[in-house]
Design a protein around this motif. Structure first.
Motif, PDB file in Angstrom:
ATOM      1  N   LEU A   1       0.823  -1.211   0.000  1.00  0.00           N
ATOM      2  CA  LEU A   1       0.000   0.000   0.000  1.00  0.00           C
ATOM      3  C   LEU A   1       0.860   1.265   0.000  1.00  0.00           C
ATOM      4  O   LEU A   1       0.566   2.237  -0.708  1.00  0.00           O
ATOM      5  CB  LEU A   1      -0.928  -0.001   1.215  1.00  0.00           C
ATOM      6  CG  LEU A   1      -2.035  -1.059   1.223  1.00  0.00           C
ATOM      7  CD1 LEU A   1      -2.760  -1.059   2.557  1.00  0.00           C
ATOM      8  CD2 LEU A   1      -3.027  -0.823   0.090  1.00  0.00           C
TER       9      LEU A   1
ATOM     10  N   SER B   1       2.725   1.782  -3.363  1.00  0.00           N
ATOM     11  CA  SER B   1       1.735   2.179  -4.375  1.00  0.00           C
ATOM     12  C   SER B   1       1.353   3.637  -4.207  1.00  0.00           C
ATOM     13  O   SER B   1       1.199   4.370  -5.197  1.00  0.00           O
ATOM     14  CB  SER B   1       0.494   1.287  -4.266  1.00  0.00           C
ATOM     15  OG  SER B   1       0.811  -0.065  -4.510  1.00  0.00           O
ATOM     16  N   GLY B   2       1.179   4.072  -2.960  1.00  0.00           N
ATOM     17  CA  GLY B   2       0.865   5.475  -2.716  1.00  0.00           C
ATOM     18  C   GLY B   2       1.959   6.402  -3.204  1.00  0.00           C
ATOM     19  O   GLY B   2       1.687   7.445  -3.818  1.00  0.00           O
TER      20      GLY B   2
ATOM     21  N   GLU C   1      -3.609   8.915  -3.703  1.00  0.00           N
ATOM     22  CA  GLU C   1      -3.428   7.572  -3.149  1.00  0.00           C
ATOM     23  C   GLU C   1      -4.076   6.563  -4.094  1.00  0.00           C
ATOM     24  O   GLU C   1      -4.799   6.944  -5.013  1.00  0.00           O
ATOM     25  CB  GLU C   1      -3.988   7.490  -1.726  1.00  0.00           C
ATOM     26  CG  GLU C   1      -5.417   7.947  -1.567  1.00  0.00           C
ATOM     27  CD  GLU C   1      -6.376   6.766  -1.603  1.00  0.00           C
ATOM     28  OE1 GLU C   1      -5.938   5.656  -1.315  1.00  0.00           O
ATOM     29  OE2 GLU C   1      -7.543   6.966  -1.936  1.00  0.00           O
TER      30      GLU C   1
ATOM     31  N   VAL D   1      -2.367  -3.546  -5.488  1.00  0.00           N
ATOM     32  CA  VAL D   1      -3.357  -3.179  -4.476  1.00  0.00           C
ATOM     33  C   VAL D   1      -4.616  -4.040  -4.578  1.00  0.00           C
ATOM     34  O   VAL D   1      -5.263  -4.316  -3.560  1.00  0.00           O
ATOM     35  CB  VAL D   1      -3.710  -1.680  -4.598  1.00  0.00           C
ATOM     36  CG1 VAL D   1      -4.797  -1.285  -3.605  1.00  0.00           C
ATOM     37  CG2 VAL D   1      -2.461  -0.830  -4.361  1.00  0.00           C
TER      38      VAL D   1
ATOM     39  N   GLY E   1      -1.250   4.302   2.295  1.00  0.00           N
ATOM     40  CA  GLY E   1      -0.709   4.791   1.030  1.00  0.00           C
ATOM     41  C   GLY E   1      -0.644   6.289   0.924  1.00  0.00           C
ATOM     42  O   GLY E   1       0.067   6.824   0.060  1.00  0.00           O
TER      43      GLY E   1
END
Length: 338
Positions: free
Chosen positions: A81, A84-85, A98, A253, A267
């Motif tokens: 997470l 990815s954020g 996000e 995700v 994120g």
């Protein structure tokens, strides 16, 4: 020439990474020993050898079959997470972005809610349904948003897809009975209770591979901070890059949302917080986000289990209660600095 005292304590990116790794090891140990059934630290070496006395069987079962799978899932989900954020924030050049911005989270929620309400409330059905929902919502947002150059259309398409998914989730919730509503509530608030070794056997390599893939694009993400035109002048093809980042984030995700439910703020907060000591160099921001995300979700899961033991607080409540006020403080702090 001896280094000055100030240089010894300077927070370089490498030192921040080592500090986060040390804190993660401490958090993993504390989480493994704490809970409704406490495991004494002094008995841990004997427990691992199998000679911890009469309580050895109970303690070993709690540690190996309950605690450790949850800890590994928390580390894995938090890492995925957070990185990815960081990637999405670089792609949109917005520190408030996000992964849920392009429909990944609500698409997964829609798939899971549909599976629960339509009569298949089991993990072997919910996980593929949520994963499929995440991929379909992201693909639709990308298809609509890529009709024009730039990320503005993609952002607007994501907002529209999120609104549509939220409306359909509301319709399913309205049709749900009492038992389904309890499942929906717990899933929407996030939980790591579905952790198991067979599940982690494929999830951990999957997340590790996609985290590595995102970290490889650190140069392109750094170039995007200068602007899209400047990134093109530096030789980066933006359309393939944008597609590659979005697909990687969706594939990363989507399964996490399918397994853990909705877990907010990891994120969003973690990359934003790391930029304070590290800046925006994604060569270090991405790997530090992986470790910091794992640390934050491990601590959140530990707090969710011990705060009201033997009851368990949904982990999404913990991340929101801690992340919301903290993010407000960051915004106020930056506003005063301007």
């Amino acid at each position: 020439m001896k280094p000055s005292p100030n240089s010894l304590f300077k927070l370089t990116p490498a030192r921040v990474l080592l500090l986060l790794l040390a804190l993660l090891l401490v958090a993993v140990l504390a989480s493994a020993l704490s809970g409704a059934v406490s495991l004494p630290l002094a008995a841990l070496p004997r427990l691992l050898r199998g000679d911890a006395g009469d309580d050895a069987a109970l303690w070993l079962n709690v540690l190996l079959q309950v605690r450790l799978p949850r800890i590994v899932l928390a580390v894995t989900a938090g890492a995925g997470l957070a990185v990815s954020g960081a990637a999405i924030q670089a792609l949109f050049r917005n520190p408030l972005a996000e992964p849920g911005l392009i429909g990944i989270s609500l698409g997964g929620a829609l798939g899971a809610v549909a599976a629960i309400v339509l009569g298949a409330p089991t993990l072997p059905v919910i996980i593929p349904a949520a994963f499929a929902g995440s991929l379909l919502a992201t693909a639709l947002a990308y298809q609509l948003g890529s009709r024009q150059i730039g990320v503005a259309n993609l952002l607007l398409a994501g907002i529209a897809i999120n609104a549509l998914c939220g409306s359909v989730i509301g319709l399913f919730t309205y049709q749900a009975d009492d038992g389904q509503l309890r499942s929906l509530t717990f899933w929407n608030l996030g939980s790591l209770s579905g952790a198991s070794w067979p599940l982690l056997a494929w999830l951990v390599p999957w997340v590790a591979l996609l985290c590595w893939r995102l970290c490889r694009d650190w140069r392109a993400l750094n170039a995007l901070l200068l602007g899209e035109r400047e990134a093109q002048h530096l030789g980066f093809a933006l359309a393939p890059l944008r597609r590659r980042i979005i697909v990687a984030v969706a594939l990363l995700v989507g399964p996490l949302v399918a397994i853990t439910g909705a877990i907010g703020f990891i994120g969003l907060i973690v990359p934003h917080l790391l930029r304070l000591p590290l800046g925006s160099d994604h060569r270090w921001l991405l790997p530090n986000s992986i470790v910091a995300g794992a640390l934050c979700l491990t601590l959140a899961d530990w707090l969710a289990r011990v705060a009201m033991a033997p009851s368990e607080i949904p982990i999404g409540i913990v991340t929101s209660l801690v992340g919301g006020p903290f993010f407000i403080w960051l915004l106020v702090r930056q506003g005063r600095a301007c």
